[in-house]
Design a protein around this motif. Structure first.
Motif, PDB file in Angstrom:
ATOM      1  N   GLY A 124       0.768  -1.236   0.000  1.00 51.30           N
ATOM      2  CA  GLY A 124       0.000   0.000   0.000  1.00 51.30           C
ATOM      3  C   GLY A 124       0.795   1.278   0.000  1.00 51.30           C
ATOM      4  O   GLY A 124       0.225   2.369   0.093  1.00 51.30           O
ATOM      5  N   ASP A 125       2.115   1.220  -0.109  1.00 46.00           N
ATOM      6  CA  ASP A 125       2.938   2.426  -0.098  1.00 46.00           C
ATOM      7  C   ASP A 125       4.276   2.105  -0.761  1.00 46.00           C
ATOM      8  O   ASP A 125       4.588   0.945  -1.013  1.00 46.00           O
ATOM      9  N   GLY A 126       5.066   3.145  -1.061  1.00 37.54           N
ATOM     10  CA  GLY A 126       6.400   2.930  -1.617  1.00 37.54           C
ATOM     11  C   GLY A 126       6.427   2.694  -3.110  1.00 37.54           C
ATOM     12  O   GLY A 126       7.420   2.192  -3.645  1.00 37.54           O
ATOM     13  N   THR A 127       5.367   3.076  -3.826  1.00 35.26           N
ATOM     14  CA  THR A 127       5.311   2.793  -5.262  1.00 35.26           C
ATOM     15  C   THR A 127       6.335   3.601  -6.051  1.00 35.26           C
ATOM     16  O   THR A 127       6.920   3.093  -7.008  1.00 35.26           O
ATOM     17  N   THR A 128       6.552   4.856  -5.663  1.00 38.90           N
ATOM     18  CA  THR A 128       7.541   5.670  -6.374  1.00 38.90           C
ATOM     19  C   THR A 128       8.945   5.139  -6.148  1.00 38.90           C
ATOM     20  O   THR A 128       9.754   5.061  -7.083  1.00 38.90           O
ATOM     21  N   THR A 129       9.260   4.750  -4.920  1.00 39.28           N
ATOM     22  CA  THR A 129      10.576   4.189  -4.625  1.00 39.28           C
ATOM     23  C   THR A 129      10.815   2.923  -5.432  1.00 39.28           C
ATOM     24  O   THR A 129      11.906   2.728  -5.993  1.00 39.28           O
ATOM     25  N   ALA A 130       9.814   2.051  -5.524  1.00 33.79           N
ATOM     26  CA  ALA A 130       9.959   0.818  -6.303  1.00 33.79           C
ATOM     27  C   ALA A 130      10.236   1.138  -7.767  1.00 33.79           C
ATOM     28  O   ALA A 130      11.076   0.497  -8.416  1.00 33.79           O
ATOM     29  N   THR A 131       9.547   2.137  -8.301  1.00 30.03           N
ATOM     30  CA  THR A 131       9.730   2.527  -9.701  1.00 30.03           C
ATOM     31  C   THR A 131      11.131   3.069  -9.940  1.00 30.03           C
ATOM     32  O   THR A 131      11.797   2.705 -10.919  1.00 30.03           O
ATOM     33  N   LEU A 132      11.602   3.943  -9.055  1.00 25.33           N
ATOM     34  CA  LEU A 132      12.935   4.531  -9.220  1.00 25.33           C
ATOM     35  C   LEU A 132      14.029   3.483  -9.080  1.00 25.33           C
ATOM     36  O   LEU A 132      15.030   3.514  -9.812  1.00 25.33           O
ATOM     37  N   LEU A 133      13.879   2.558  -8.142  1.00 24.97           N
ATOM     38  CA  LEU A 133      14.879   1.505  -7.981  1.00 24.97           C
ATOM     39  C   LEU A 133      14.933   0.604  -9.213  1.00 24.97           C
ATOM     40  O   LEU A 133      16.016   0.219  -9.674  1.00 24.97           O
ATOM     41  N   ALA A 134      13.768   0.287  -9.773  1.00 21.13           N
ATOM     42  CA  ALA A 134      13.737  -0.548 -10.976  1.00 21.13           C
ATOM     43  C   ALA A 134      14.430   0.153 -12.136  1.00 21.13           C
ATOM     44  O   ALA A 134      15.235  -0.449 -12.861  1.00 21.13           O
ATOM     45  N   ALA A 135      14.112   1.427 -12.317  1.00 20.67           N
ATOM     46  CA  ALA A 135      14.721   2.193 -13.407  1.00 20.67           C
ATOM     47  C   ALA A 135      16.229   2.291 -13.227  1.00 20.67           C
ATOM     48  O   ALA A 135      16.998   2.185 -14.194  1.00 20.67           O
ATOM     49  N   SER A 136      16.664   2.492 -11.994  1.00 21.89           N
ATOM     50  CA  SER A 136      18.093   2.620 -11.727  1.00 21.89           C
ATOM     51  C   SER A 136      18.817   1.299 -11.956  1.00 21.89           C
ATOM     52  O   SER A 136      19.930   1.267 -12.507  1.00 21.89           O
TER      53      SER A 136
END
Length: 505
Positions: free
Chosen positions: A89-101
């Motif tokens: 339910g939280d941390g979606t932006t962090t997951a996206t940035l880590l994947a991209a990185s």
């Protein structure tokens, strides 16, 4: 090139690298759509469709789910945000940035001549090591009185005090045992409406109105029956037998009949005459929640033909049921089954209330995640400390997989870099400064105060994040990034060739 398989023809290698670069660029574009929302100084994004609908939000999953995304690799990254939302339910932006990185750093290693398979294996090893260290560093929360829960709610709730208070009150109302249940989500207790005041109550809201409006909208001391499927006589049932079923309900003093599907007109007429409130088309999830809260046992149509005495054992009970027609929901208060709490959030307009609902859901999810798994320093401090650990681990890895491990270490810098950049400071300068001080003091909680740009202990400042949020974000990022790195070419299906594949390179 050193480390590259010599059997691969140069033209095929160039094609593979071209597909990899194209995927990396698409993923980078997706990350840029949400990166500006991260951290306390993150800004909002306005989403507008062709019909003029407007959504103003800094919620990563809302942005990604509403974006028009054409590239398949970009859609893969957007999907991890949805998976992150569903899981914690939280941390979606962090997951996206880590994947991209991870994709970006992996491509860099491939361009250096490291075989893709080695990069992927190294990323998996590095992430596995980081997840283990993450669990070791977490601070557990043993009871609901822990002061860190309020800090977590405050941070996830975008520092809105009224939302923090609502979430904490709901947390205590539900209780630790319920919050630890695998399938229970406190975030689902959040309901928003533009014409209501903030409130919380021990009970449920059903997004439905009563089917028989002639029955009083408010009932007290209510016996509840929950019927799965439809309520109708059926092809093999006499009307007299079905009417006896309805008479049994009346004799049992049922006050609320909740039906998963449709209710036959004959039943609706009889029950209305007896002042029994009927709610139909509830859906499986809402029916289950109602039964769990009121203590009712779900019964199907065939079970309704049991004796009146047998039927009495399936009834539930709640103190009050009210159909709030203007707001489009039914309120159930104080059932005798499992505790439920509903957080009612209001605002002035539809646009604002939608964002307040998303923020409240994030805060509720973050608190529940912290209760389940503990917390870590926020602001990217924990990831930066993990990066140092992964760098040390890299030195123990033999062979070319070490380059993939290095990609993980570099990617773990990204959360703090983005938080610092969104606060208006130089990320390269600040991150290196924090990294050096973390090493000097052997601290895993030093980060950047986004108001002043100075280095402070994030835990002392009360800036912490739930472990499950960070854990799942990194885990999901690893899964999608390695899947993207494995794609060596893109084949487009030709819709005019009878479902055959046409290679266009």
């Amino acid at each position: 090139m050193e480390g590259q398989n010599e059997s691969v023809a140069p033209e095929n290698r160039n094609k593979s690298l071209g597909a990899l670069q194209a995927n990396a660029e698409a993923v980078r574009a997706i990350a840029s759509a949400v990166e500006g929302t991260l951290g306390p100084k993150g800004l909002d994004t306005m989403l507008v469709n062709d019909d003029g609908e407007v959504i103003v939000t800094n919620d990563g999953v809302t942005i990604l789910s509403r974006m028009e995304i054409q590239h398949p690799a970009a859609r893969m990254v957007a999907n991890i945000a949805r998976a992150q939302q569903e899981e914690v339910g939280d941390g979606t932006t962090t997951a996206t940035l880590l994947a991209a990185s991870l994709v970006d750093e992996g491509v860099k290693q491939v361009n250096r001549g490291v075989p893709v398979a080695k990069v992927i294996a190294g990323i998996r090893r590095g992430v596995r090591f980081a997840l283990e260290r993450m669990q070791e560093k977490a601070h557990p929360i043993w009871d609901l009185e822990d002061e860190w829960l309020q800090r977590i709610a405050y941070t996830a709730g975008r520092e809105q005090e009224d939302i923090t208070e609502l979430v904490m009150e709901a947390t205590h109302m539900v209780g630790r045992e319920k919050l630890l249940e695998k399938h229970f989500k406190l975030s689902e207790a959040v309901v928003a409406h533009p014409r209501v005041s903030n409130s919380i109550f021990a009970g449920l809201l059903l997004q439905q109105n009563r089917a028989n409006l002639h029955v009083p909208s408010l009932k007290e001391s209510v016996h509840v029956m929950a019927v799965s499927g439809d309520l109708h006589p059926g092809p093999d049932t006499d009307d007299s037998d079905f009417r006896q079923v309805l008479q049994n309900m009346i004799q049992l003093d049922v006050g609320l009949l909740a039906v998963e599907g449709e209710t036959a007109d004959i039943a609706l007429d009889e029950l209305t005459n007896a002042d029994i409130m009927v709610v139909q088309n509830l859906g499986t999830r809402d029916l289950f929640r109602l039964a769990e809260h009121t203590g009712a046992k779900l019964i199907n149509r065939a079970g309704l033909f049991k004796s009146e005495q047998d039927l009495s054992s399936v009834l539930g009970y709640c103190e009050e049921v009210e159909d709030e027609v203007d707001h489009g929901f039914i309120r159930l208060l104080e059932g005798i089954g499992k505790a439920y709490a509903t957080i009612h959030v209001g605002a002035s307009t539809e646009e604002v209330v939608g964002e307040r609902e998303r923020i409240t859901k994030d805060a509720a999810a973050a608190v529940q995640a912290a209760i389940r798994g503990g917390f870590l320093p926020g602001g990217g401090a924990a990831e930066l400390a993990l990066a140092r650990d992964v760098e040390k681990y890299r030195d123990t890895v033999q062979g070319m997989e070490a380059f993939g491990v290095a990609a993980v270490a570099e990617s773990l810098h990204r959360p703090m870099s983005q938080v610092v950049a969104n606060a208006g400071f130089n990320p390269l300068e600040k991150v290196e400064e924090v990294k050096a001080l973390q090493w000097k003091r052997q601290s895993a909680s030093l980060g950047v105060d986004c108001d002043r740009g100075a280095i402070y202990d994030m835990v002392d400042m009360g800036v912490v994040d739930p472990l499950p949020v960070k854990y799942h974000a990194l885990q999901a990022a690893c899964e999608v990034s390695t899947a993207i790195l494995r794609i060596h070419t893109v084949v487009k299906m030709d819709s005019t060739s009878g479902g055959k594949f046409e290679v266009k390179l």
